[in-house]
Enzyme design. Structure first.
Site, short mmCIF file in Angstrom:
data_model
loop_
_atom_site.label_atom_id
_atom_site.label_comp_id
_atom_site.label_asym_id
_atom_site.label_seq_id
_atom_site.Cartn_x
_atom_site.Cartn_y
_atom_site.Cartn_z
N MET A 1 0.88 -1.43 -0.07
CA MET A 1 -0.12 -0.05 0.17
C MET A 1 0.76 1.63 -0.02
O MET A 1 2.12 1.19 0.92
CB MET A 1 -0.76 0.17 1.58
N CYS A 2 0.46 2.02 -0.89
CA CYS A 2 1.34 3.21 -0.68
C CYS A 2 0.62 4.60 -0.32
O CYS A 2 -0.54 4.61 -0.32
CB CYS A 2 1.75 3.56 -2.66
N ARG A 3 1.35 5.67 -0.73
CA ARG A 3 0.00 6.78 -0.13
C ARG A 3 0.38 7.74 -1.74
O ARG A 3 1.97 7.91 -2.31
CB ARG A 3 1.25 8.22 0.52
N VAL A 91 4.63 8.10 -2.45
CA VAL A 91 5.95 7.19 -2.04
C VAL A 91 5.12 5.60 -1.56
O VAL A 91 3.66 5.41 -1.20
CB VAL A 91 6.09 7.44 -0.26
#
Ligand code: GLN
Length: 234
Positions: A1-3, A91
């Site tokens: 999972m990223c942002r 990110v």
């Protein structure tokens, strides 16, 4: 999972979007506040933007890395002078078994669009794509979305979700004059500023004007106009 984070509006620096806010992507790389999967986002980062000064026209310019954003020795000095009306930044927290390399970091591109994916999808349900930038799920999903066209984004996400009911499919895409996003299993917030619109996996500050986008929606931003459409589940 990223942002991830997207901007559409007046020219702003990528530093002002990613590095300066108290809970911007830089801080989210080691201390995200709303992330449900993964503790930090240290497996790479990327930013893509369109420059007004670009004589070549609408060309995404990208800077990607497989290292943590906080460890980059050069980006913080250059980011304040990289200004754009349209930005996609991310990110990354790599999912288990996925490669950690710069080409696996969002944003991906097809030549005009930039695209980031927050989430996880079983690569077995995605068609093999020879032009995918990497072998991680996000790069393969990006290739599929580019193949189907961004006007079909909502339909493509619903179709992938039908094949993989556990998939989390938050997408953020831009082409210089339009921002598109989906919510499917993860958080997304919207901030309307006087100078533009921000879409972000989580708010970069405590401004009460941040609005949460409900799950399973398509967000379409053109100029300062935001359209929200529910996505139909499988
Ligand atoms: N599944 C993604 C990957 O490993 C996880 C990062 C993200 O949320 N995009 O590439």
């Amino acid at each position: 999972m990223c942002r991830h984070l997207g901007w559409l509006g007046d020219p702003v620096s990528v530093a002002a979007l990613m590095l300066d806010p108290p809970s911007g992507l830089l801080v989210q790389s080691y201390a995200p506040r709303r992330q449900k999967h993964g503790l930090m986002n240290a497996d790479g980062w990327g930013v893509g933007f369109y420059a007004d000064t670009d004589e070549a026209g609408v060309v995404p310019r990208r800077w990607r890395s497989a290292a943590p954003l906080w460890g980059d020795v050069s980006f913080a000095s250059v980011a304040p002078v990289l200004r754009s009306r349209c930005v996609v930044a991310a990110v990354r927290s790599a999912s288990a078994g996925m490669p950690i390399e710069a080409s696996a970091s969002a944003p991906f591109t097809d030549g005009a669009w930039l695209l980031s994916h927050n989430g996880l999808v079983d690569t077995a349900v995605l068609p093999p794509a020879r032009h995918a930038e990497s072998t991680n799920d996000s790069a393969l999903l990006a290739a599929l979305i580019f193949d189907r066209g961004l006007d079909a984004l909502g339909a493509t996400i619903a179709a992938v979700a039908a094949d993989d009911p556990n998939a989390r499919l938050n997408i953020l895409a831009a082409n210089g004059s339009r921002l598109l996003a989906t919510t499917w299993g993860d958080t997304l917030s919207l901030l309307r500023r006087p100078d533009g619109v921000v879409l972000a996996s989580e708010p970069y500050d405590d401004d009460p004007a941040w609005q949460e986008i409900p799950d399973r929606h398509l967000v379409d931003v053109v100029d300062m106009h935001v359209t929200l459409t529910p996505l139909k589940g499988p």
